[in-house]
Design an enzyme around this catalytic site. Structure first.
Site, PDB file in Angstrom:
ATOM      1  N   ALA A 251       0.407  -1.581  -0.217  1.00 36.85           N
ATOM      2  CA  ALA A 251      -0.091   0.056  -0.499  1.00 36.85           C
ATOM      3  C   ALA A 251       1.038   1.146  -0.413  1.00 36.85           C
ATOM      4  CB  ALA A 251      -0.962   0.254   1.111  1.00 36.85           C
ATOM      5  N   ALA A 252       1.980   0.648  -0.468  1.00 39.03           N
ATOM      6  CA  ALA A 252       2.848   2.390  -0.294  1.00 39.03           C
ATOM      7  C   ALA A 252       2.614   3.207  -1.511  1.00 39.03           C
ATOM      8  CB  ALA A 252       4.442   2.127  -0.107  1.00 39.03           C
ATOM      9  N   GLY A 253       2.387   2.700  -3.172  1.00 40.45           N
ATOM     10  CA  GLY A 253       1.832   3.382  -3.418  1.00 40.45           C
ATOM     11  C   GLY A 253       0.496   3.679  -3.723  1.00 40.45           C
ATOM     12  N   ASP A 254      -0.372   2.828  -3.037  1.00 38.16           N
ATOM     13  CA  ASP A 254      -1.410   3.981  -1.829  1.00 38.16           C
ATOM     14  C   ASP A 254      -1.620   5.246  -1.781  1.00 38.16           C
ATOM     15  OD1 ASP A 254      -2.272   1.698  -4.270  1.00 38.16           O
ATOM     16  OD2 ASP A 254      -2.991   0.264  -2.025  1.00 38.16           O
TER      17      ASP A 254
HETATM   18  P1  ADP Z   1       3.924   0.866  -5.268  1.00 36.48           P
HETATM   19  O1  ADP Z   1       3.194  -0.069  -3.654  1.00 36.48           O
HETATM   20  O2  ADP Z   1       3.012   0.824  -6.439  1.00 36.48           O
HETATM   21  O3  ADP Z   1       5.265  -0.532  -5.693  1.00 36.48           O
HETATM   22  P2  ADP Z   1       6.729   2.802  -4.564  1.00 36.48           P
HETATM   23  O4  ADP Z   1       6.786   1.251  -3.888  1.00 36.48           O
HETATM   24  O5  ADP Z   1       7.584   2.854  -5.693  1.00 36.48           O
HETATM   25  O6  ADP Z   1       5.211   2.197  -5.306  1.00 36.48           O
HETATM   26  O7  ADP Z   1       6.708   3.465  -3.193  1.00 36.48           O
HETATM   27  C1  ADP Z   1       5.487   4.437  -3.458  1.00 36.48           C
HETATM   28  C2  ADP Z   1       6.448   6.203  -2.618  1.00 36.48           C
HETATM   29  O8  ADP Z   1       6.156   5.643  -1.461  1.00 36.48           O
HETATM   30  C3  ADP Z   1       7.970   6.585  -3.365  1.00 36.48           C
HETATM   31  O9  ADP Z   1       7.602   6.640  -4.671  1.00 36.48           O
HETATM   32  C4  ADP Z   1       8.459   6.462  -2.500  1.00 36.48           C
HETATM   33  O10 ADP Z   1       8.781   7.979  -1.871  1.00 36.48           O
HETATM   34  C5  ADP Z   1       7.908   6.079  -0.905  1.00 36.48           C
HETATM   35  N1  ADP Z   1       8.276   4.554  -0.299  1.00 36.48           N
HETATM   36  C6  ADP Z   1       8.014   3.265  -0.728  1.00 36.48           C
HETATM   37  N2  ADP Z   1       8.789   2.143   0.056  1.00 36.48           N
HETATM   38  C7  ADP Z   1       9.520   2.815   0.430  1.00 36.48           C
HETATM   39  C8  ADP Z   1      11.049   2.831   1.128  1.00 36.48           C
HETATM   40  N3  ADP Z   1      11.387   1.482   0.861  1.00 36.48           N
HETATM   41  N4  ADP Z   1      11.613   3.787   1.779  1.00 36.48           N
HETATM   42  C9  ADP Z   1      11.125   5.221   1.809  1.00 36.48           C
HETATM   43  N5  ADP Z   1      10.206   5.815   0.604  1.00 36.48           N
HETATM   44  C10 ADP Z   1       9.755   4.601   0.071  1.00 36.48           C
END
Ligand code: ADP
Length: 306
Positions: A251-254
């Site tokens: 859910a980082a992307g969400d």
């Molecule tokens: P998804 O969940 O769709 O794969 P990402 O992993 O690229 O998307 O995460 C979306 C955003 O969240 C990234 O652009 C970044 O800024 C932040 N993010 C994700 N993972 C990390 C991490 N391990 N450390 C710091 N920021 C993160």
């Protein structure tokens, strides 16, 4: 002045998760250690993120008349998401059936059920219903593709800023891109859609050009711990990630898209909206699960000002 709300057109699921030391092999049964049942679906997660970011947020989607329907509606309500555009269709709410092993590896089967009944006509009806209250439309690819494509076109025609998170990645009709203001793929989604394997900033910029060539205004490629690359016709800018210690990146992307969309709707500039999205994405990796890991605006602002 543009209205400050966000409309999310997308999926709603009950996330049914079993945790075990290891995955069962084919035909095998293992004993698990834990179990959770929570609100999920990319549409619902983005709506919760946008609401937690402080935007008046509507979710347009479909649930079924079953206990999972009650559960997901209660979850959305508890986060302040407006439910006037959620329809109850048929008997069964969509489900994400998830297994997690001790190393944090997961596998997922998504069964769309009610989400499959979310037609283009319903999406258009929702856009008409709330167009005077929202400035930003958030779209993903967990509802029928024709619905997302039609929503992009109708949203653009209604004067909304259309943000498409092309996940899970699948090829889209070429004429959808000119209705998209901002596209927010991660590295692997950008790779699937553009054919450019994204491994560094240079390849991310080439993938971004693919979207711009097809009519997208702003390609915003998220790079996990590598931050995000923002490309428009005027400029290319890399934003490094906020340093955190991740425990579960679900859910980082969400979180990113929900906070980014809410900031745009609030009238903030692109750079500020990207920083909010990135801080929310970073914080979402520091707690387990999907919707329960989404941060609030105070936590996001605290991380940005640190
Ligand atoms: P998804 O969940 O769709 O794969 P990402 O992993 O690229 O998307 O995460 C979306 C955003 O969240 C990234 O652009 C970044 O800024 C932040 N993010 C994700 N993972 C990390 C991490 N391990 N450390 C710091 N920021 C993160």
């Amino acid at each position: 002045m543009k209205p400050k709300g966000v409309l999310v057109v997308g999926s709603i699921t009950a996330d049914v998760t079993a945790f075990s030391r290891r995955f069962p092999g084919p035909g095998e049964t293992v004993l698990g250690d834990d179990f959770t049942l929570v609100l999920g679906g990319k549409g619902a997660n983005q709506a919760v993120a946008a609401a937690r970011a402080g935007a008046p947020t509507w979710l347009a989607g479909c649930v079924g008349r079953d206990p999972f329907g009650d559960l997901v509606l209660a979850g959305l309500r508890s986060h302040g998401v407006e439910l006037g555009q959620v329809r109850t269709v048929g008997d069964r709410t969509g489900v994400a059936h998830i297994r997690v092993d001790a190393s944090g590896e997961n596998d997922i089967v998504i069964v769309p059920l009610a989400n499959a009944a979310f037609g283009a006509d319903l999406a258009e009806e929702s856009i008409r219903a709330v167009r005077d209250q929202v400035g930003v439309l958030l779209l993903q690819l967990e509802v029928p593709m024709a619905t997302t494509c039609h929503a992009a076109k109708a949203g653009r025609a209604a004067g909304l800023t259309v943000v498409l998170d092309p996940a899970p990645a699948q090829a889209l009709p070429d004429d959808v891109w000119r209705h998209v203001d901002v596209v927010t793929p991660n590295e692997s989604e950008a790779g699937v859609l553009t054919g450019v394997r994204v491994t560094d900033l240079e390849s991310a910029a080439r993938a971004a050009s693919w979207f711009l060539d097809r009519g997208v205004g702003h390609a915003l490629i998220t790079l996990g711990s590598g931050g995000a690359l923002s490309v428009t016709a005027e400029r290319t800018r890399h934003y490094p990630a906020y340093p955190v210690t991740p425990v579960d990146t679900t859910a980082a992307g969400d979180a990113f898209t929900g906070f980014f969309g809410a900031a745009l709707a609030a009238g903030l500039d692109d750079a500020t909206a990207i920083l909010r999205g990135m801080a929310a994405g970073a914080l979402a990796t520091t707690a387990p699960g999907a919707s329960p890991s989404l941060p609030d605006l105070a936590a996001v602002e605290a991380l940005i000002s640190r």
